[in-house]
Write a protein that holds these residues in place. Structure first.
Motif, PDB file in Angstrom:
ATOM      1  N   PHE A  53       4.330   0.493   6.918  1.00 33.50           N
ATOM      2  CA  PHE A  53       2.924   0.825   6.715  1.00 33.50           C
ATOM      3  C   PHE A  53       2.781   2.336   6.606  1.00 33.50           C
ATOM      4  N   LEU A  54       1.941   2.776   5.711  1.00 34.05           N
ATOM      5  CA  LEU A  54       1.698   4.195   5.514  1.00 34.05           C
ATOM      6  C   LEU A  54       1.150   4.795   6.810  1.00 34.05           C
ATOM      7  N   LEU A  55       1.718   5.911   7.238  1.00 33.51           N
ATOM      8  CA  LEU A  55       1.284   6.530   8.494  1.00 33.51           C
ATOM      9  C   LEU A  55      -0.080   7.198   8.392  1.00 33.51           C
ATOM     10  N   ASN A  56      -0.394   7.738   7.236  1.00 32.44           N
ATOM     11  CA  ASN A  56      -1.667   8.427   7.051  1.00 32.44           C
ATOM     12  C   ASN A  56      -2.400   7.801   5.865  1.00 32.44           C
ATOM     13  N   ALA A  57      -3.472   7.079   6.146  1.00 36.08           N
ATOM     14  CA  ALA A  57      -4.227   6.401   5.085  1.00 36.08           C
ATOM     15  C   ALA A  57      -4.772   7.390   4.053  1.00 36.08           C
ATOM     16  N   GLN A  58      -4.944   8.640   4.455  1.00 33.54           N
ATOM     17  CA  GLN A  58      -5.451   9.659   3.526  1.00 33.54           C
ATOM     18  C   GLN A  58      -4.410  10.032   2.475  1.00 33.54           C
ATOM     19  N   SER A  59      -3.137   9.764   2.728  1.00 35.22           N
ATOM     20  CA  SER A  59      -2.099  10.136   1.759  1.00 35.22           C
ATOM     21  C   SER A  59      -1.846   9.034   0.727  1.00 35.22           C
ATOM     22  N   TRP A  60      -2.631   7.975   0.781  1.00 34.38           N
ATOM     23  CA  TRP A  60      -2.522   6.862  -0.172  1.00 34.38           C
ATOM     24  C   TRP A  60      -2.865   7.313  -1.580  1.00 34.38           C
ATOM     25  N   ASP A  61      -2.202   6.736  -2.547  1.00 34.77           N
ATOM     26  CA  ASP A  61      -2.594   6.832  -3.947  1.00 34.77           C
ATOM     27  C   ASP A  61      -2.164   5.543  -4.638  1.00 34.77           C
ATOM     28  N   LYS A  62      -2.555   5.391  -5.888  1.00 33.21           N
ATOM     29  CA  LYS A  62      -2.251   4.159  -6.624  1.00 33.21           C
ATOM     30  C   LYS A  62      -0.736   3.934  -6.708  1.00 33.21           C
ATOM     31  N   GLY A  63       0.020   5.023  -6.740  1.00 30.91           N
ATOM     32  CA  GLY A  63       1.478   4.903  -6.777  1.00 30.91           C
ATOM     33  C   GLY A  63       2.026   4.174  -5.561  1.00 30.91           C
ATOM     34  N   TRP A  64       1.399   4.400  -4.393  1.00 30.46           N
ATOM     35  CA  TRP A  64       1.795   3.685  -3.185  1.00 30.46           C
ATOM     36  C   TRP A  64       1.621   2.180  -3.390  1.00 30.46           C
ATOM     37  N   THR A  65       0.448   1.793  -3.877  1.00 31.37           N
ATOM     38  CA  THR A  65       0.161   0.370  -4.093  1.00 31.37           C
ATOM     39  C   THR A  65       1.153  -0.236  -5.071  1.00 31.37           C
ATOM     40  N   GLU A  66       1.456   0.474  -6.134  1.00 31.41           N
ATOM     41  CA  GLU A  66       2.414  -0.030  -7.128  1.00 31.41           C
ATOM     42  C   GLU A  66       3.809  -0.185  -6.525  1.00 31.41           C
ATOM     43  N   THR A  67       4.216   0.759  -5.700  1.00 24.70           N
ATOM     44  CA  THR A  67       5.531   0.689  -5.046  1.00 24.70           C
ATOM     45  C   THR A  67       5.602  -0.497  -4.096  1.00 24.70           C
ATOM     46  N   VAL A  68       4.580  -0.660  -3.271  1.00 26.29           N
ATOM     47  CA  VAL A  68       4.560  -1.784  -2.319  1.00 26.29           C
ATOM     48  C   VAL A  68       4.547  -3.104  -3.077  1.00 26.29           C
ATOM     49  N   ALA A  69       3.716  -3.205  -4.108  1.00 31.27           N
ATOM     50  CA  ALA A  69       3.642  -4.442  -4.887  1.00 31.27           C
ATOM     51  C   ALA A  69       5.002  -4.782  -5.491  1.00 31.27           C
ATOM     52  N   LYS A  70       5.678  -3.784  -6.012  1.00 32.28           N
ATOM     53  CA  LYS A  70       7.000  -4.014  -6.599  1.00 32.28           C
ATOM     54  C   LYS A  70       7.970  -4.523  -5.537  1.00 32.28           C
ATOM     55  N   ASN A  71       7.944  -3.898  -4.357  1.00 31.97           N
ATOM     56  CA  ASN A  71       8.827  -4.325  -3.259  1.00 31.97           C
ATOM     57  C   ASN A  71       8.518  -5.745  -2.797  1.00 31.97           C
ATOM     58  N   LEU A  72       7.265  -6.166  -2.959  1.00 29.76           N
ATOM     59  CA  LEU A  72       6.850  -7.521  -2.554  1.00 29.76           C
ATOM     60  C   LEU A  72       6.929  -8.525  -3.708  1.00 29.76           C
ATOM     61  N   SER A  73       7.416  -8.062  -4.871  1.00 31.18           N
ATOM     62  CA  SER A  73       7.472  -8.894  -6.083  1.00 31.18           C
ATOM     63  C   SER A  73       6.092  -9.441  -6.447  1.00 31.18           C
ATOM     64  N   LEU A  74       5.089  -8.601  -6.310  1.00 30.74           N
ATOM     65  CA  LEU A  74       3.715  -8.966  -6.638  1.00 30.74           C
ATOM     66  C   LEU A  74       3.307  -8.234  -7.921  1.00 30.74           C
ATOM     67  N   ASN A  75       2.938  -8.997  -8.935  1.00 29.61           N
ATOM     68  CA  ASN A  75       2.462  -8.391 -10.174  1.00 29.61           C
ATOM     69  C   ASN A  75       0.993  -8.033 -10.002  1.00 29.61           C
ATOM     70  N   LEU A  76       0.722  -6.743  -9.941  1.00 28.17           N
ATOM     71  CA  LEU A  76      -0.650  -6.285  -9.722  1.00 28.17           C
ATOM     72  C   LEU A  76      -1.530  -6.584 -10.923  1.00 28.17           C
ATOM     73  N   GLU A  77      -2.712  -7.055 -10.634  1.00 27.31           N
ATOM     74  CA  GLU A  77      -3.739  -7.285 -11.647  1.00 27.31           C
ATOM     75  C   GLU A  77      -4.919  -6.380 -11.302  1.00 27.31           C
ATOM     76  N   PRO A  78      -5.817  -6.141 -12.244  1.00 27.62           N
ATOM     77  CA  PRO A  78      -6.969  -5.287 -11.951  1.00 27.62           C
ATOM     78  C   PRO A  78      -7.752  -5.741 -10.712  1.00 27.62           C
ATOM     79  N   LEU A  79      -7.873  -7.041 -10.497  1.00 30.51           N
ATOM     80  CA  LEU A  79      -8.583  -7.549  -9.330  1.00 30.51           C
ATOM     81  C   LEU A  79      -7.911  -7.105  -8.034  1.00 30.51           C
ATOM     82  N   ASP A  80      -6.582  -7.103  -8.015  1.00 22.01           N
ATOM     83  CA  ASP A  80      -5.862  -6.657  -6.815  1.00 22.01           C
ATOM     84  C   ASP A  80      -6.235  -5.221  -6.471  1.00 22.01           C
ATOM     85  N   LEU A  81      -6.302  -4.376  -7.485  1.00 20.64           N
ATOM     86  CA  LEU A  81      -6.658  -2.970  -7.258  1.00 20.64           C
ATOM     87  C   LEU A  81      -8.101  -2.832  -6.789  1.00 20.64           C
TER      88      LEU A  81
END
Length: 103
Positions: free
Chosen positions: A10-38
């Motif tokens: 889990f990200l230690l600082n929620a303020q350091s989040w960006d879309k790249g974080w979400t894409e990286t986590v989704a890839k690691n979870l084998s989740l294909n992100l859709e606009p609704l997920d974002l």
């Protein structure tokens, strides 16, 4: 970009989040992100910063139902989309702390 995480990923600082974080986590979870997920991720981030709470399952379902409607604001849809622990997966995607009471 490098992200600082706890031992559970889990990200230690929620303020350091960006879309790249979400894409990286989704890839690691084998989740294909859709606009609704974002959109869901963005709404959870807003919820977190308003209430200082990374929502566990019941508040998560209520929030998604209120924000996106009953079609996806239910535990069955969320579990089909995000696995057996949607609150945990969505918190991780959103760069939020692990919700209390999540395994």
């Amino acid at each position: 970009m490098s992200y600082e995480t706890d031992h559970l990923g889990f990200l230690l600082n929620a303020q350091s989040w960006d879309k790249g974080w979400t894409e990286t986590v989704a890839k690691n979870l084998s989740l294909n992100l859709e606009p609704l997920d974002l959109e869901i991720v963005e709404s959870l981030r807003a919820f977190y910063f308003e209430f200082d709470l990374s929502p566990p399952m019941r508040p998560l379902v209520k929030h998604i139902k209120t924000t996106f409607g009953a079609d996806i604001g239910n535990s069955i849809w969320l579990m089909k989309r995000y696995g057996e622990s949607p609150a945990r997966v969505l918190a991780q995607l959103a760069g939020l702390p692990k919700p209390k009471n999540c395994l």
